[in-house]
Design a protein around this motif. Structure first.
Motif, PDB file in Angstrom:
ATOM      1  N   LEU A 194       6.553  -2.287   7.766  1.00 50.75           N
ATOM      2  CA  LEU A 194       6.822  -1.384   8.888  1.00 50.75           C
ATOM      3  C   LEU A 194       6.770   0.077   8.465  1.00 50.75           C
ATOM      4  CD1 LEU A 194       9.786  -3.342  10.528  1.00 50.75           C
ATOM      5  CD2 LEU A 194       7.406  -3.240  11.314  1.00 50.75           C
ATOM      6  N   GLU A 195       7.024   0.344   7.167  1.00 50.37           N
ATOM      7  CA  GLU A 195       6.940   1.717   6.658  1.00 50.37           C
ATOM      8  C   GLU A 195       5.594   1.991   5.992  1.00 50.37           C
ATOM      9  OE1 GLU A 195       9.991  -0.079   5.369  1.00 50.37           O
ATOM     10  OE2 GLU A 195      10.696   0.403   7.367  1.00 50.37           O
ATOM     11  N   SER A 196       4.632   1.100   6.196  1.00 49.43           N
ATOM     12  CA  SER A 196       3.316   1.241   5.563  1.00 49.43           C
ATOM     13  C   SER A 196       2.233   1.261   6.634  1.00 49.43           C
ATOM     14  CB  SER A 196       3.080   0.080   4.588  1.00 49.43           C
ATOM     15  OG  SER A 196       4.106   0.007   3.631  1.00 49.43           O
ATOM     16  N   PRO A 197       1.907   2.439   7.133  1.00 52.96           N
ATOM     17  CA  PRO A 197       0.893   2.529   8.195  1.00 52.96           C
ATOM     18  C   PRO A 197      -0.505   2.221   7.681  1.00 52.96           C
ATOM     19  CG  PRO A 197       1.502   4.721   7.444  1.00 52.96           C
ATOM     20  CD  PRO A 197       2.421   3.757   6.733  1.00 52.96           C
ATOM     21  N   ASN A 198      -1.398   1.958   8.607  1.00 57.90           N
ATOM     22  CA  ASN A 198      -2.823   1.748   8.300  1.00 57.90           C
ATOM     23  C   ASN A 198      -3.085   0.538   7.415  1.00 57.90           C
ATOM     24  OD1 ASN A 198      -3.379   4.219   9.692  1.00 57.90           O
ATOM     25  ND2 ASN A 198      -2.866   5.349   7.827  1.00 57.90           N
ATOM     26  N   LEU A 199      -2.233  -0.493   7.526  1.00 60.97           N
ATOM     27  CA  LEU A 199      -2.491  -1.728   6.784  1.00 60.97           C
ATOM     28  C   LEU A 199      -3.675  -2.465   7.424  1.00 60.97           C
ATOM     29  CD1 LEU A 199       1.072  -3.253   6.207  1.00 60.97           C
ATOM     30  CD2 LEU A 199      -0.442  -2.282   4.481  1.00 60.97           C
ATOM     31  N   PRO A 200      -4.469  -3.159   6.620  1.00 61.45           N
ATOM     32  CA  PRO A 200      -5.508  -4.013   7.204  1.00 61.45           C
ATOM     33  C   PRO A 200      -4.865  -5.037   8.139  1.00 61.45           C
ATOM     34  CG  PRO A 200      -5.836  -3.767   4.841  1.00 61.45           C
ATOM     35  CD  PRO A 200      -4.503  -3.168   5.150  1.00 61.45           C
ATOM     36  N   PRO A 201      -5.510  -5.370   9.236  1.00 62.51           N
ATOM     37  CA  PRO A 201      -4.915  -6.291  10.217  1.00 62.51           C
ATOM     38  C   PRO A 201      -4.427  -7.604   9.609  1.00 62.51           C
ATOM     39  CG  PRO A 201      -6.884  -5.279  11.123  1.00 62.51           C
ATOM     40  CD  PRO A 201      -6.818  -4.864   9.690  1.00 62.51           C
ATOM     41  N   LYS A 202      -5.223  -8.161   8.700  1.00 63.23           N
ATOM     42  CA  LYS A 202      -4.823  -9.448   8.103  1.00 63.23           C
ATOM     43  C   LYS A 202      -3.532  -9.304   7.310  1.00 63.23           C
ATOM     44  CE  LYS A 202      -7.134 -11.119   4.562  1.00 63.23           C
ATOM     45  NZ  LYS A 202      -8.147 -11.810   3.723  1.00 63.23           N
ATOM     46  N   ILE A 203      -3.422  -8.232   6.522  1.00 61.08           N
ATOM     47  CA  ILE A 203      -2.216  -8.028   5.706  1.00 61.08           C
ATOM     48  C   ILE A 203      -1.010  -7.818   6.614  1.00 61.08           C
ATOM     49  CG2 ILE A 203      -1.124  -6.579   3.958  1.00 61.08           C
ATOM     50  CD1 ILE A 203      -3.474  -8.253   2.933  1.00 61.08           C
ATOM     51  N   LYS A 204      -1.195  -7.047   7.666  1.00 59.85           N
ATOM     52  CA  LYS A 204      -0.095  -6.800   8.597  1.00 59.85           C
ATOM     53  C   LYS A 204       0.369  -8.094   9.252  1.00 59.85           C
ATOM     54  CE  LYS A 204       1.259  -3.978  12.564  1.00 59.85           C
ATOM     55  NZ  LYS A 204       0.827  -2.957  13.557  1.00 59.85           N
ATOM     56  N   LEU A 205      -0.579  -8.950   9.635  1.00 57.23           N
ATOM     57  CA  LEU A 205      -0.226 -10.223  10.266  1.00 57.23           C
ATOM     58  C   LEU A 205       0.561 -11.102   9.305  1.00 57.23           C
ATOM     59  CD1 LEU A 205      -0.391 -12.345  12.495  1.00 57.23           C
ATOM     60  CD2 LEU A 205      -2.658 -13.002  11.606  1.00 57.23           C
TER      61      LEU A 205
END
Length: 500
Positions: free
Chosen positions: A48-59
């Motif tokens: 949540l404190e790491s913007p611009n994560l790749p979609p897969k990593i965020k999921l």
């Protein structure tokens, strides 16, 4: 090799590897151990404190963070997710707050990767478990790493840090004692890693005690003492620093390359009530042995001189610095000398430091000039102030608005409206806001200097620039213009003011 089993508190202590093969992380499950953490659980950075994560990593991070551990594998499978070794590393770095679910993800990813996780991913698991005080599971992971042949000092450095953060320094010591049984050398680099972990957490006394035992088996180096000295400095322990420094000189002697240790020692000394003079004595001793601290000490010591208005001490430090050929004072240090001598009204000396900067390959900045400018205003040094102002503008260093306002006040009070106007013109060209008070002050000041015509001119200019001219200022101008028989001039000014 026979496995040693020791217990300390609720979790197992460090122990040699078992002959039994561990392909997974066993022991008490993390989800059960997590209840032991209570309110001492540290805060971790999450996705949540790491913007611009790749979609897969965020999921994946969202699944790990929001799914019960026992369901993690199923949810990941249902989403059809495929991972690489790098994906695993990135997810683990952002999942420290969810150790049980993170371990489940790690195991699930291992099936996709044919149990070929990177050493870094394994180290992250060890660190993640340790930082959550899940020491049983942490050691099971270490044993699995041992069997895979991927253990390293980095793994044990993480363990040292976790135990110290958990206020279990004795277990950190025991980890060091058994690490060679896991195939990682128990050498000076490992010892320094342990000392660093302990000192970072303000437990330098413990590190010092262990060092006295360890040095019988491992020859200490300069880094060992520098780590302790940094700990003493952070804790402000002058007695500890003196003891360690004396032992360092006895063990490894004087070495011109050992700048960090000398730096840290003198920085600690200077924190004591009479530390400055004692630091100077040690500085002279070092000089006799062709040794010297680094820039850090000189910066700290100069700050102390500025705080105490100690020009003599500052000069001694400056001389000790400038006789060395391997480094020169930087802009910040020059600024401190300018500030010190300006405060003491030694303006010739302050100006000399300003002029000498370029010869040392450094250049003045806005603070260099503004500091001198401020004190020249305070001391009412009009000629010097005008010279510095002209030089500042020429070199494109902006006087602060506060300094400009103070200068305008001084010039008007001293009967020099020309310079007051010059500074005001600079202000309106370079600043867009907070000009109202100074502008009204200038207009009233010009009026008081019998420069009514110019006062009207700059009043009109303020109106055109949408700088608020106060009704009080306007009424004062009306009085003068009425006496001079220039009522129409006031009427025109008033008309413009009403339309503003």
């Amino acid at each position: 090799m026979k496995q040693s089993k020791r217990r300390h508190g609720r979790d197992r202590s460090p122990s040699p590897p078992s002959s039994k093969k561990h392909h997974h992380i066993h022991g008490k499950s993390p989800q059960r151990q997590i209840h032991d953490l209570g309110k001492h659980r540290p805060a971790f950075i999450s996705y949540l404190e790491s913007p611009n994560l790749p979609p897969k990593i965020k999921l994946i991070c969202e699944i790990v963070a929001s799914t019960p551990p026992l369901s993690v594998a199923k949810v990941l499978d249902d989403n059809g997710i495929r991972v690489t070794r790098e994906d695993v590393e990135q997810v683990l770095k952002l999942s420290y707050g969810y150790p049980a679910a993170a371990v489940k993800f790690f195991r699930w990813a291992g099936h996709q990767l044919n149990d070929r996780h990177s050493p870094y991913a394994w180290n992250l698991v060890v660190d993640l478990l340790g930082k959550n005080s899940l020491f049983d599971a942490m050691w099971d992971a270490i044993k699995s790493m041992k069997e895979e042949g991927i253990l390293s000092l980095a793994t044990f450095a993480s363990v040292f840090s976790s135990y110290v953060l958990g206020n279990r320094v004795d277990e950190a010591f025991m980890t060091f004692e058994v690490m060679d049984q896991y195939g990682v050398p128990r050498d000076i680099v490992a010892l320094n890693s342990l000392l660093s972990a302990i000192c970072r957490e303000g437990k330098t006394e413990k590190a010092d005690e262990f060092l006295r035992i360890a040095k019988d088996k491992i020859r200490l180096d300069a880094d060992s003492f520098a780590i302790l000295l940094e700990g003493w400095e952070n804790e402000g322990n002058v007695a500890g620093a003196k003891r360690t420094f004396g032992e360092m000189v006895e063990e490894i002697g004087w070495d011109p390359r050992n700048v960090p240790a000398y730096d840290l020692f003198l920085c600690t000394l200077i924190k004591a009530p009479s530390g400055f003079h004692e630091a100077l004595k040690f500085l002279n001793t070092m000089k006799e042995r062709r040794c010297s601290p680094g820039m850090k000490f000189f910066g700290v010591a100069l700050e102390d001189c500025v705080r105490k208005s100690d020009a003599r001490g500052a000069s001694l430090l400056w001389e000790a610095m400038t006789v060395r050929s391997d480094f020169r004072p930087d802009t910040q240090m020059y600024n401190m000398m300018i500030s010190l001598h300006s405060h003491l009204a030694n303006f010739d000396i302050a100006r000399r430091y300003l002029d000498e900067m370029v010869y040392d390959g450094v250049f003045p900045d806005s603070k260099s000039y503004n500091t001198l400018f401020q004190y020249l205003v305070k001391s009412r040094k009009l000629d010097e102030l005008s010279s510095v102002f002209t030089e500042m503008v020429k070199n494109e260093f902006l006087p602060t608005q506060a300094n400009c306002t103070a200068a305008i006040s001084l010039y008007l009070d001293s009967g020099d409206p020309y310079m007051a106007i010059k500074v005001w013109k600079f202000m309106v060209d370079n600043y867009q806001s907070e000009l109202e008070e100074t502008g009204n002050f200038l207009v009233l000041g010009l009026r008081d200097c019998n420069r009514v015509q110019e006062a009207v001119k700059y009043a009109e200019d303020m109106i055109e620039r949408k700088i608020k001219l106060s009704s009080f200022t306007l009424s004062k101008l009306k009085q003068n213009l009425a006496k001079a028989g220039k009522g129409p001039v006031y009427d025109e000014l008033f008309r413009k003011w009403k339309l503003r």
